[in-house]
Design a protein around this motif. Structure first.
Motif, short mmCIF file in Angstrom:
data_model
loop_
_atom_site.label_atom_id
_atom_site.label_comp_id
_atom_site.label_asym_id
_atom_site.label_seq_id
_atom_site.Cartn_x
_atom_site.Cartn_y
_atom_site.Cartn_z
N UNK A 1 47.44 45.48 42.53
CA UNK A 1 47.79 44.40 41.11
C UNK A 1 46.71 43.75 41.31
N UNK A 2 46.42 43.25 42.54
CA UNK A 2 44.91 42.14 42.17
C UNK A 2 43.84 43.08 41.38
N UNK A 3 43.40 43.91 42.21
CA UNK A 3 42.35 45.20 41.66
C UNK A 3 42.09 45.07 40.34
N UNK A 4 43.12 45.24 39.87
CA UNK A 4 43.41 46.11 38.25
C UNK A 4 43.81 45.35 37.03
N UNK A 5 44.03 42.94 37.81
CA UNK A 5 43.61 42.74 36.50
C UNK A 5 42.43 42.52 35.56
N UNK B 1 41.82 33.30 34.02
CA UNK B 1 41.59 32.17 34.94
C UNK B 1 42.91 32.19 36.06
N UNK B 2 44.02 31.35 34.79
CA UNK B 2 45.13 31.24 35.47
C UNK B 2 45.98 32.29 37.03
N UNK B 3 45.19 33.36 35.91
CA UNK B 3 46.06 34.52 36.57
C UNK B 3 45.31 34.34 38.51
N UNK B 4 44.28 34.75 38.22
CA UNK B 4 43.17 34.70 38.95
C UNK B 4 42.81 33.65 39.92
N UNK B 5 43.13 32.72 38.98
CA UNK B 5 42.61 31.56 39.99
C UNK B 5 43.57 30.25 40.86
N UNK B 6 45.59 31.00 40.30
CA UNK B 6 46.43 30.15 41.00
C UNK B 6 46.80 31.27 40.58
N UNK B 7 47.32 31.95 40.38
CA UNK B 7 48.73 33.16 39.76
C UNK B 7 48.49 34.29 41.76
N UNK B 8 47.65 34.21 41.79
CA UNK B 8 47.27 35.09 42.80
C UNK B 8 47.93 34.89 44.47
N UNK B 9 47.47 33.54 44.77
CA UNK B 9 47.69 32.92 45.64
C UNK B 9 49.07 33.25 46.54
#
Length: 73
Positions: A11-15, A37-45
């Protein structure tokens, strides 16, 4: 642990790969913030917190099953 690693990588690795292969997705903006930025910065947590909770719960369940196995007469 391997399941958690595979879920995380899948999931996170393929973004970043998604954003590289589909540059149009990388240019999208949501609330004025670029989607990557939104997904990797806030959506992943929240996902990482859930994944940690799920992993800990599975580990506790495995420990309890092992304890029951060892305590059998």
């Amino acid at each position: 642990a391997l399941t958690v690693l595979l879920m995380l990588a899948g999931t996170v690795g393929l973004l970043p790969l998604l954003f590289a292969l589909a540059p149009g997705v990388g240019r999208l903006k949501l609330f004025g913030i670029p989607l990557p930025w939104l997904l990797l910065g806030a959506g992943v947590y929240p996902y990482l917190i859930w994944l940690a909770w799920w992993s800990a719960r599975r580990a506790e369940r495995n420990e309890q099953a092992f304890e029951e196995l060892v305590e059998r007469p």
